[in-house]
Design a protein around this motif. Structure first.
Motif, PDB file in Angstrom:
ATOM      1  N   MET A 213      -9.478  -5.821  -6.132  1.00 60.19           N
ATOM      2  CA  MET A 213      -8.731  -5.196  -5.114  1.00 60.19           C
ATOM      3  C   MET A 213      -7.116  -5.485  -5.220  1.00 60.19           C
ATOM      4  O   MET A 213      -7.063  -6.565  -5.404  1.00 60.19           O
ATOM      5  CB  MET A 213      -9.455  -5.478  -3.775  1.00 60.19           C
ATOM      6  N   TYR A 214      -6.355  -4.343  -5.106  1.00 58.37           N
ATOM      7  CA  TYR A 214      -4.893  -4.882  -5.200  1.00 58.37           C
ATOM      8  C   TYR A 214      -4.216  -4.325  -4.180  1.00 58.37           C
ATOM      9  O   TYR A 214      -4.714  -3.317  -3.169  1.00 58.37           O
ATOM     10  CB  TYR A 214      -4.339  -3.958  -6.359  1.00 58.37           C
ATOM     11  N   ALA A 215      -3.242  -4.961  -3.631  1.00 58.40           N
ATOM     12  CA  ALA A 215      -2.281  -4.329  -2.647  1.00 58.40           C
ATOM     13  C   ALA A 215      -0.709  -3.981  -3.066  1.00 58.40           C
ATOM     14  O   ALA A 215      -0.552  -4.681  -3.836  1.00 58.40           O
ATOM     15  CB  ALA A 215      -2.327  -5.393  -1.471  1.00 58.40           C
ATOM     16  N   LEU A 216      -0.461  -3.023  -2.304  1.00 57.27           N
ATOM     17  CA  LEU A 216       1.036  -2.732  -2.930  1.00 57.27           C
ATOM     18  C   LEU A 216       1.525  -2.889  -1.465  1.00 57.27           C
ATOM     19  O   LEU A 216       1.318  -2.219  -0.549  1.00 57.27           O
ATOM     20  CB  LEU A 216       1.093  -1.192  -3.301  1.00 57.27           C
ATOM     21  N   VAL A 217       2.989  -3.766  -1.494  1.00 53.33           N
ATOM     22  CA  VAL A 217       3.576  -3.888  -0.419  1.00 53.33           C
ATOM     23  C   VAL A 217       4.877  -3.426  -0.461  1.00 53.33           C
ATOM     24  O   VAL A 217       5.462  -3.706  -1.657  1.00 53.33           O
ATOM     25  CB  VAL A 217       3.565  -5.557   0.026  1.00 53.33           C
ATOM     26  N   ASP A 218       5.475  -2.528   0.465  1.00 57.36           N
ATOM     27  CA  ASP A 218       6.597  -1.931   0.252  1.00 57.36           C
ATOM     28  C   ASP A 218       7.601  -2.192   1.418  1.00 57.36           C
ATOM     29  O   ASP A 218       6.905  -1.731   2.545  1.00 57.36           O
ATOM     30  CB  ASP A 218       6.446  -0.476  -0.145  1.00 57.36           C
ATOM     31  N   CYS A 219       8.659  -2.604   1.228  1.00 58.66           N
ATOM     32  CA  CYS A 219       9.535  -2.615   2.525  1.00 58.66           C
ATOM     33  C   CYS A 219      10.123  -1.185   3.050  1.00 58.66           C
ATOM     34  O   CYS A 219      10.525  -0.231   2.163  1.00 58.66           O
ATOM     35  CB  CYS A 219      10.837  -3.676   2.306  1.00 58.66           C
TER      36      CYS A 219
END
Length: 421
Positions: free
Chosen positions: A1-7
């Motif tokens: 499982m991957y997460a993409l964190v974007d400001c």
């Protein structure tokens, strides 16, 4: 499982961080030389301010609507980004920094924690420790995580987190995503797919793999697999060395003064040399280019570049500056031309240990390396360009226009935020 964190609206969020009065007000950040809009708050978007619009055309509109305008403050943005990435790294064993405001997180080893709970904790911690709002998308592949992040911004504004936990949620997200909004689908592919009736990400996943491979190459097939839940895009834990490095800027004002352009080229060449040393590489070619303003059609136009072969592959600042200035001497034309932009590109880059020495040279490269190591260490400790080559000067006469620049609150002691009680 991957997460993409974007400001969220990162440049705008950095400006708001030290000026809370900007909250809930329209804010825009301009590109180098105060040219175009490159970041907008949600309130600015609601006013119809488009991305990339020339700032000078909206001066009166900005004033009428009370839009806060800022010049790009990359020193501030870079430091805030570093704080965000270090905070994210504390949550997972593997992190891939994708851009100044985005990072992929590998959550595959976090088997005893719920992904959605981790996403909420990330959002809460970044807000508390750094002060920048973020959105989190969690899914089985990198492409789906990127899509989930966008979906979180559009459909989950309150929580800021979307976890594509099952096939039903994945289909919901794929159906809601236009083909043009898929990570890796450019405008040409989007037009071609629309013509075929493929309007959503869901329809794209239903295409035959052979057709995708034939029409969109192996890159398109990787994306097709990613959207079907099969990881196909490699993990890049470390940034790969660059094959070419370019440093260029527009001049603060149009000029045909050779000394000003010489100063600019010298500084651009020095930056390229530093970047080479940081990735432990050397270049075998140095390219120099200059150009007038193509938008001022009433003025004489001139654009030229030249590539010089290095006698020995190098990352020595003095060498690269010398090659760059030699190229400038060849292509510079003074009479009748007003230059807007110039730059230096180092090419044919190879690892530092692969230097082929010149048989007839008696130069001691070991001493050069020791000198540059000392110079880089001093600049790191005392501030950028504290020690430099004389030809670079200190007055920066070519400096970009930045009429709306905020302070470097986190990196300059003289510009610390002052609070009066």
């Amino acid at each position: 499982m991957y997460a993409l964190v974007d400001c969220n609206n990162f440049y705008v969020s950095c400006e708001r961080l030290f000026d809370p009065s900007l909250l809930h007000k329209p804010v825009v950040v301009l590109s180098n030389n105060d040219g175009c809009v490159i970041a907008r708050s949600d309130e600015a978007k609601a006013l119809g301010i488009g991305m990339g619009v020339p700032a000078y055309m909206f001066d009166s509109f900005f004033k009428q609507q009370g839009v806060a305008v800022f010049s790009s403050n990359y020193t501030l943005y870079g430091d805030i980004s570093d704080r965000v990435m270090k905070t994210l790294a504390s949550f997972v064993p593997r992190l891939e920094v994708y851009s100044i405001d985005e990072a992929f997180l590998d959550m595959s080893e976090l088997t005893y924690q719920h992904p959605a709970a981790i996403g909420l904790a990330i959002r809460r911690t970044i807000q508390q420790h750094v002060g920048v709002p973020v959105s989190v998308g969690i899914a089985p592949t990198k492409a789906l995580a990127k899509m989930a992040n966008r979906y979180a911004k559009k459909r989950c504004k309150e929580t800021g987190v979307f976890y594509a936990a099952n096939a039903l949620l994945l289909d919901e997200m794929l159906l809601a995503t236009d083909i043009a909004d898929i990570w890796g689908i450019g405008s040409q592919y989007a037009t071609r797919l629309h013509a075929r009736g493929i309007t959503t990400a869901k329809k794209f996943t239903e295409l035959p793999p052979d057709w995708v491979r034939e029409q969109m190459s192996v890159t398109g097939l990787r994306l097709w697999n990613e959207l079907r839940g099969l990881p196909a895009i490699e993990w890049e834990a470390e940034i790969k060395p660059k094959k070419n490095i370019c440093t260029s800027r527009s001049l603060g004002k149009l000029s045909n003064d050779y000394s000003v352009i010489k100063e600019a080229i010298s500084n651009h060449a020095a930056v390229c040399a530093l970047k080479l040393r940081r990735q432990e590489s050397v270049c075998r070619q140095v390219n120099v280019f200059i150009g007038t303003n193509p938008h001022k059609t009433s003025q004489a136009q001139y654009h030229h570049s030249i590539t010089l072969e290095c006698e020995t592959a190098t990352n020595i600042t003095g060498d690269i500056i010398a090659y760059a200035l030699k190229g400038l001497d060849i292509i510079f034309r003074k009479e009748g031309y007003l230059y807007m932009k110039c730059g230096v590109m180092v090419q044919d880059i190879i690892p530092e240990e692969c230097i082929q020495q010149n048989l007839f040279s008696n130069r001691c490269r070991k001493k050069d390396k020791l000198l540059l190591t000392a110079m880089d260490s001093l600049n790191l400790a005392m501030g950028k360009d504290t020690v430099r080559m004389a030809v670079q000067r200190f007055d920066r006469r070519y400096k970009l226009r930045a009429d709306h620049l905020s302070k470097r609150y986190t990196t300059n002691f003289n510009e610390l935020l002052k609070i009066y009680i």
